[in-house]
Design a protein around this motif. Structure first.
Motif, PDB file in Angstrom:
ATOM      1  N   GLN A  50       0.826  -1.201   0.000  1.00  0.00           N
ATOM      2  CA  GLN A  50       0.000   0.000   0.000  1.00  0.00           C
ATOM      3  C   GLN A  50       0.863   1.254   0.000  1.00  0.00           C
ATOM      4  O   GLN A  50       0.575   2.229  -0.710  1.00  0.00           O
ATOM      5  N   ARG A  51       1.969   1.231   0.778  1.00  0.00           N
ATOM      6  CA  ARG A  51       2.867   2.390   0.816  1.00  0.00           C
ATOM      7  C   ARG A  51       3.546   2.589  -0.536  1.00  0.00           C
ATOM      8  O   ARG A  51       3.771   3.722  -0.965  1.00  0.00           O
TER       9      ARG A  51
ATOM     10  N   ASP B  26       1.006   4.170  -2.846  1.00  0.00           N
ATOM     11  CA  ASP B  26       0.826   5.575  -2.452  1.00  0.00           C
ATOM     12  C   ASP B  26       1.951   6.446  -3.003  1.00  0.00           C
ATOM     13  O   ASP B  26       1.724   7.605  -3.380  1.00  0.00           O
ATOM     14  N   THR B  27       3.156   5.871  -3.056  1.00  0.00           N
ATOM     15  CA  THR B  27       4.294   6.621  -3.580  1.00  0.00           C
ATOM     16  C   THR B  27       4.199   6.781  -5.083  1.00  0.00           C
ATOM     17  O   THR B  27       4.365   7.887  -5.621  1.00  0.00           O
TER      18      THR B  27
ATOM     19  N   ARG C 148       0.087   9.896  -3.807  1.00  0.00           N
ATOM     20  CA  ARG C 148      -0.970  10.176  -2.868  1.00  0.00           C
ATOM     21  C   ARG C 148      -0.416  10.901  -1.646  1.00  0.00           C
ATOM     22  O   ARG C 148       0.712  10.676  -1.236  1.00  0.00           O
ATOM     23  N   GLN C 149      -1.219  11.757  -1.056  1.00  0.00           N
ATOM     24  CA  GLN C 149      -0.806  12.516   0.121  1.00  0.00           C
ATOM     25  C   GLN C 149      -1.008  11.684   1.382  1.00  0.00           C
ATOM     26  O   GLN C 149      -1.810  12.007   2.241  1.00  0.00           O
ATOM     27  N   ALA C 150      -0.268  10.582   1.460  1.00  0.00           N
ATOM     28  CA  ALA C 150      -0.351   9.702   2.626  1.00  0.00           C
ATOM     29  C   ALA C 150       0.897   9.900   3.479  1.00  0.00           C
ATOM     30  O   ALA C 150       2.017   9.918   2.953  1.00  0.00           O
TER      31      ALA C 150
ATOM     32  N   ARG D 112       3.632   7.088   3.115  1.00  0.00           N
ATOM     33  CA  ARG D 112       4.074   6.630   1.804  1.00  0.00           C
ATOM     34  C   ARG D 112       5.594   6.614   1.734  1.00  0.00           C
ATOM     35  O   ARG D 112       6.282   7.389   2.401  1.00  0.00           O
TER      36      ARG D 112
END
Length: 250
Positions: A6-7, A10-11, A15-17, A20
């Motif tokens: 998931q990380r 996101d990268t 994504r603004q996680a 990430r």
């Protein structure tokens, strides 16, 4: 692997996680020659610094990192010091029992005011920032200009009769009648400025720093070393003293 996957997504999808992963940016390199210097912190100064850090409830490795950043800020004559370092990323409750590399590069900054920035204030400011994870995701495009710091903490407790040794305790080995030599030209360096803060023993630490000579000549290194010595003593004896000298104020 679901969390790590998931990380990664996101990268790649930007994504603004907060968790990430960062992209290393190996293709973005610093090209230049430079030199290095080492600082050995022996028990005579480490012991009182540890007592002072415990008094203010600040981990000793964070204290050394803050003093390092203060010394860089004084040598650079700047109010803002930024660096990149590895940080633990096991933020979730379930991640504590997972197998995986839950660590990543993060950008951290410390603001040291010319007029009001004190040694103790800077140490507490950095400790608060790390405690509350006030860092940003590493920007690979800025890799050539970043100050990269690697911290290595020694496992002091023996495990099954074995005890961890620092790299400098065995690296290179002993050589009969060996004399160190230095060439006439500087070596290539990987970053404009990089450092390693390593615990060698229970009361012994080592700080190795490498810089590019085009941006930071030997006079800069002399200012950094003198500044780190003065700031270390000030943290113990006069913690409310200012980081910057009067001549540093522009």
């Amino acid at each position: 692997l679901e969390v790590l996957q998931q990380r990664l997504f996101d990268t790649l999808l930007c994504r603004q996680a907060p968790n990430r992963a960062s992209i290393r940016g190996v293709q973005f390199k610093y090209y230049g020659r430079g030199y290095g210097h080492g600082l050995a912190l022996e028990p005579g100064i480490v012991a009182p610094m540890m007592c002072a850090a415990a008094k203010y409830h600040v981990p000793f490795d964070v204290t050394l990192l803050a003093l390092f950043m203060c010394a860089v800020g004084r040598a650079d004559q700047t109010e803002l010091v930024e660096l990149t370092l590895y940080v633990p990323m096991r933020d979730g409750v379930a991640e504590a029992s997972m197998l995986g590399l839950f660590a990543d590069w993060r950008d951290l900054s410390l603001r040291i005011d010319f007029d009001f920035g004190t040694v103790l204030g800077s140490v507490l400011q950095l400790s608060h920032a790390i405690q509350h994870r006030r860092w940003t995701v590493f920007n690979a495009l800025r890799k050539p200009e970043r100050t990269i710091v690697n911290m290595q903490i020694l496992e002091v407790e023996p495990r099954s009769g074995f005890k961890q040794l620092g790299e400098h305790a065995f690296w290179g080995g002993d050589r009969f009648r060996s004399r160190p030599s230095r060439g006439n030209s500087m070596d290539l360096v990987k970053q404009a400025i990089s450092a390693q803060i390593e615990q060698v023993g229970d009361l012994t630490w080592w700080i190795g720093i490498s810089v590019g000579a085009d941006l930071r000549p030997p006079s800069w290194m002399q200012s950094f070393v003198n500044g780190f010595k003065e700031l270390s003593h000030a943290f113990v004896a006069d913690p409310l003293s200012k980081v910057h000298l009067p001549c540093d104020v522009q």
